[in-house]
Design an enzyme around this catalytic site. Structure first.
Site, PDB file in Angstrom:
ATOM      1  N   ASP A  13     -68.185 -12.112  80.040  1.00 19.37           N
ATOM      2  CA  ASP A  13     -69.353 -11.455  79.434  1.00 19.37           C
ATOM      3  C   ASP A  13     -70.373 -12.451  78.889  1.00 19.37           C
ATOM      4  O   ASP A  13     -71.054 -12.162  77.906  1.00 19.37           O
ATOM      5  CB  ASP A  13     -68.928 -10.490  78.309  1.00 19.37           C
ATOM      6  N   LYS A  16     -73.440 -14.023  82.919  1.00 15.24           N
ATOM      7  CA  LYS A  16     -73.499 -14.746  84.189  1.00 15.24           C
ATOM      8  C   LYS A  16     -74.401 -14.056  85.206  1.00 15.24           C
ATOM      9  O   LYS A  16     -75.043 -14.710  86.005  1.00 15.24           O
ATOM     10  CB  LYS A  16     -72.092 -14.859  84.801  1.00 15.24           C
ATOM     11  N   ASN A  38     -63.075  -5.318  87.728  1.00 14.35           N
ATOM     12  CA  ASN A  38     -62.918  -5.523  86.274  1.00 14.35           C
ATOM     13  C   ASN A  38     -64.126  -6.261  85.710  1.00 14.35           C
ATOM     14  O   ASN A  38     -64.331  -6.305  84.509  1.00 14.35           O
ATOM     15  CB  ASN A  38     -61.629  -6.301  85.956  1.00 14.35           C
ATOM     16  N   GLY A  40     -68.173  -7.122  85.122  1.00 11.72           N
ATOM     17  CA  GLY A  40     -69.394  -6.328  84.964  1.00 11.72           C
ATOM     18  C   GLY A  40     -70.573  -7.266  84.897  1.00 11.72           C
ATOM     19  O   GLY A  40     -70.616  -8.142  84.048  1.00 11.72           O
ATOM     20  N   HIS A  41     -71.496  -7.138  85.835  1.00 13.47           N
ATOM     21  CA  HIS A  41     -72.689  -7.981  85.802  1.00 13.47           C
ATOM     22  C   HIS A  41     -73.886  -7.076  85.559  1.00 13.47           C
ATOM     23  O   HIS A  41     -74.156  -6.191  86.369  1.00 13.47           O
ATOM     24  CB  HIS A  41     -72.893  -8.698  87.137  1.00 13.47           C
ATOM     25  N   THR A 128     -58.562  -3.814  81.791  1.00 12.09           N
ATOM     26  CA  THR A 128     -59.607  -2.838  82.130  1.00 12.09           C
ATOM     27  C   THR A 128     -59.010  -1.618  82.837  1.00 12.09           C
ATOM     28  O   THR A 128     -59.723  -0.688  83.179  1.00 12.09           O
ATOM     29  CB  THR A 128     -60.653  -3.490  83.055  1.00 12.09           C
ATOM     30  N   GLN A 223     -65.287 -12.857  85.013  1.00 17.71           N
ATOM     31  CA  GLN A 223     -64.535 -13.169  83.771  1.00 17.71           C
ATOM     32  C   GLN A 223     -64.903 -14.582  83.297  1.00 17.71           C
ATOM     33  O   GLN A 223     -66.039 -14.981  83.468  1.00 17.71           O
ATOM     34  CB  GLN A 223     -63.029 -13.013  83.961  1.00 17.71           C
ATOM     35  N   VAL A 413     -83.477 -16.315  76.526  1.00 18.50           N
ATOM     36  CA  VAL A 413     -84.096 -15.892  75.254  1.00 18.50           C
ATOM     37  C   VAL A 413     -84.373 -14.389  75.230  1.00 18.50           C
ATOM     38  O   VAL A 413     -85.070 -13.896  74.334  1.00 18.50           O
ATOM     39  CB  VAL A 413     -85.389 -16.710  74.962  1.00 18.50           C
TER      40      VAL A 413
HETATM   41  P1  IMP Z   1     -57.689  -7.158  83.663  1.00 23.60           P
HETATM   42  O1  IMP Z   1     -58.547  -8.193  84.323  1.00 23.60           O
HETATM   43  O2  IMP Z   1     -58.226  -5.765  83.796  1.00 23.60           O
HETATM   44  O3  IMP Z   1     -56.243  -7.266  84.061  1.00 23.60           O
HETATM   45  O4  IMP Z   1     -57.701  -7.449  82.071  1.00 23.60           O
HETATM   46  C1  IMP Z   1     -57.106  -8.626  81.518  1.00 23.60           C
HETATM   47  C2  IMP Z   1     -57.940  -9.155  80.355  1.00 23.60           C
HETATM   48  O5  IMP Z   1     -59.183  -9.666  80.851  1.00 23.60           O
HETATM   49  C3  IMP Z   1     -58.304  -8.112  79.297  1.00 23.60           C
HETATM   50  O6  IMP Z   1     -58.345  -8.742  78.036  1.00 23.60           O
HETATM   51  C4  IMP Z   1     -59.712  -7.699  79.696  1.00 23.60           C
HETATM   52  O7  IMP Z   1     -60.440  -7.190  78.610  1.00 23.60           O
HETATM   53  C5  IMP Z   1     -60.267  -9.018  80.181  1.00 23.60           C
HETATM   54  N1  IMP Z   1     -61.351  -8.881  81.157  1.00 23.60           N
HETATM   55  C6  IMP Z   1     -61.256  -8.523  82.443  1.00 23.60           C
HETATM   56  N2  IMP Z   1     -62.459  -8.529  83.030  1.00 23.60           N
HETATM   57  C7  IMP Z   1     -63.351  -8.930  82.111  1.00 23.60           C
HETATM   58  C8  IMP Z   1     -64.750  -9.179  82.127  1.00 23.60           C
HETATM   59  O8  IMP Z   1     -65.449  -9.047  83.140  1.00 23.60           O
HETATM   60  N3  IMP Z   1     -65.292  -9.597  80.951  1.00 23.60           N
HETATM   61  C9  IMP Z   1     -64.548  -9.802  79.837  1.00 23.60           C
HETATM   62  N4  IMP Z   1     -63.251  -9.588  79.786  1.00 23.60           N
HETATM   63  C10 IMP Z   1     -62.640  -9.166  80.908  1.00 23.60           C
END
Ligand code: IMP
Length: 425
Positions: A13, A16, A38, A40-41, A128, A223, A413
């Protein structure tokens, strides 16, 4: 033309999407190499907001070939929905290229993700629940089903039968859940062969040819470093390698072909899900960061935990990724704070640490050692030149650069596409 890897230098988050989007202006190919939906952009183009979870954000540029590499796990229902949504908004998704070797997220992976988390109770990871972990478990236990299997119904059914037999035992006997039927899954998935068939290819070869032709290629990590299965805060991590090394294994290009590795970090730090977080703020300042920074997840809508910028963790990200530069996002959010803090060390269990501790017990007990820096308390969202930033903001950037030992080449900014200060380094 360079091959650039862009990675999250914190817990994901970091913004990116905006940085990839910026680099994509001059890119020919943008590649996702790990993770799945999982991620999110969020990208803001004019008044439009695009929230992509699986398709590389470079898709928003007409000249870009977006690629989903072999290291990704693909939920085909999400893929076709995302493609349809882009088409509805006049973005052509048919340029997409999908690796035949990428693994599929199956309905039982989603179900297992949910029941496994429930089973963990207090120890849960806070995933997620998109089936990411179970899909990678199957990949590494060699029970996975790959995109290429969709095009051979006989093999697909055989693999599905084996996998489901095993999964149904686990669902019913271990997790006290209902078993799943093979037929609806087979029907649904074999249907995807038609909808995505035209886009599936040998993406490693495609990338090799693009490199030979001197194309500009960007690898877009999902991630972040501290969620990496090997280098993150295990077990509170995702199941893939978001770090720069993952770009090569997750796409089939060699490490020597990479010229530039850009880390992306917020001017502060956030985390979703559970796990250690040394600079986490539990006070009004943390709550203010959530509010002003709009710190809610793109994928799950969860409130993000917030804290001061952690330079120990950032130096670690420089090291494990071999970063050549940093893009710092959301500097404007810090305009709302009187005085700023950055962590330069940790105290834990009687010792002082200036390197990121590898032992979970040490990390859990870390209390940050802060350096105080003056705030600027002025709106900077219209600034486009480094020299026009308030001197305290310039100092903040230079302090971080000095501590982590690499230049900060881009500074965000504001959320808009052009709200960026480019540095000449
Ligand atoms: P998973 O990837 O769904 O298995 O989640 C594993 C961990 O990674 C958890 O703490 C999620 O909140 C975190 N996570 C997965 N994808 C993201 C992302 O895109 N941004 C931030 N945290 C993420």
């Amino acid at each position: 033309m360079p091959t650039t890897v862009l990675i999250g230098a914190q817990w994901g988050d970091e913004g990116k999407g905006k940085v990839t989007d910026h680099l994509s202006e001059s890119a020919d190919v943008v590649v996702r190499y790990q993770g799945g939906n999982n991620a999110g952009h969020t990208i803001i183009v004019g008044t439009e907001r695009f929230a992509l979870t699986l398709i590389p954000s470079g898709v928003l540029y007409p000249q870009v070939t977006p690629v989903i590499g072999n290291g990704c796990v693909i939920d085909p229902s999400v893929l076709v929905t995302e493609m349809a949504e882009l088409a509805d908004r006049n973005i052509d998704p048919t340029r997409l290229k999908i690796s035949a070797n990428a693994h599929l997220i199956m309905p039982y992976h989603r179900k297992l993700d949910a029941v496994m988390e429930r089973f963990l109770g207090q120890q849960q990871i806070g995933t997620t629940k998109r089936g990411i972990g179970p899909a990678y478990m199957d990949k590494f236990s060699r029970h996975g089903i790959r995109v290429q299997d969709l095009f051979d119904p006989k093999i697909f059914r055989q693999k599905l039968e084996v996998a489901l037999k095993d999964k149904n035992k686990i669902l019913t006997k271990v997790y006290n859940s209902l078993p799943m039927d093979i037929e609806p899954i087979a029907d649904e998935y074999l249907g995807y062969a038609d909808s995505i068939g035209d886009y599936v290819t040998d993406t490693s070869l495609l990338l090799w040819e693009a490199q030979q032709a001197g194309k500009n290629i960007i690898f877009e990590g999902a991630q972040g470093t501290l969620l990496d299965i090997d280098h993150g805060t295990y077990p509170f991590v995702t199941s893939s390698n978001p770090t720069a090394g993952g770009a090569t294994t997750g796409s089939g290009v060699g490490p020597t072909t990479i010229d530039r590795i850009v880390g992306v970090a917020k001017a502060y730090i956030t985390r979703v899900g559970t796990g250690p977080f040394p600079t986490e703020l539990f006070d009004d300042i943390g709550a203010k960061m959530v509010d002003i920074g709009g710190e809610f997840g793109t994928v799950t809508g969860r409130r993000r935990r917030c804290g001061w910028l952690d330079l120990v963790a950032l130096r670690y990200a420089v090291r494990v990724n071999g970063l050549t530069e940093l893009a710092m996002t959301k500097l404007d959010i810090l305009s709302h704070f009187e005085n700023l803090r950055v962590a330069v060390g940790y105290d834990s269990l009687g010792d002082r640490y200036t390197e990121f501790p590898r032992q979970q017990r040490v990390l859990y007990n870390c209390r940050p050692v802060y350096e105080e820096l003056p705030g600027w308390n002025t709106d900077i969202s219209n600034v486009r030149k480094f020299s026009d930033l308030p001197k305290e903001a310039q100092h903040y950037i230079e302090y971080v650069e000095d501590t982590i030992g690499i230049p900060i080449s881009m500074i965000g900014v504001g959320p808009a596409r052009d709200a960026t200060v480019m540095r000449t380094t």
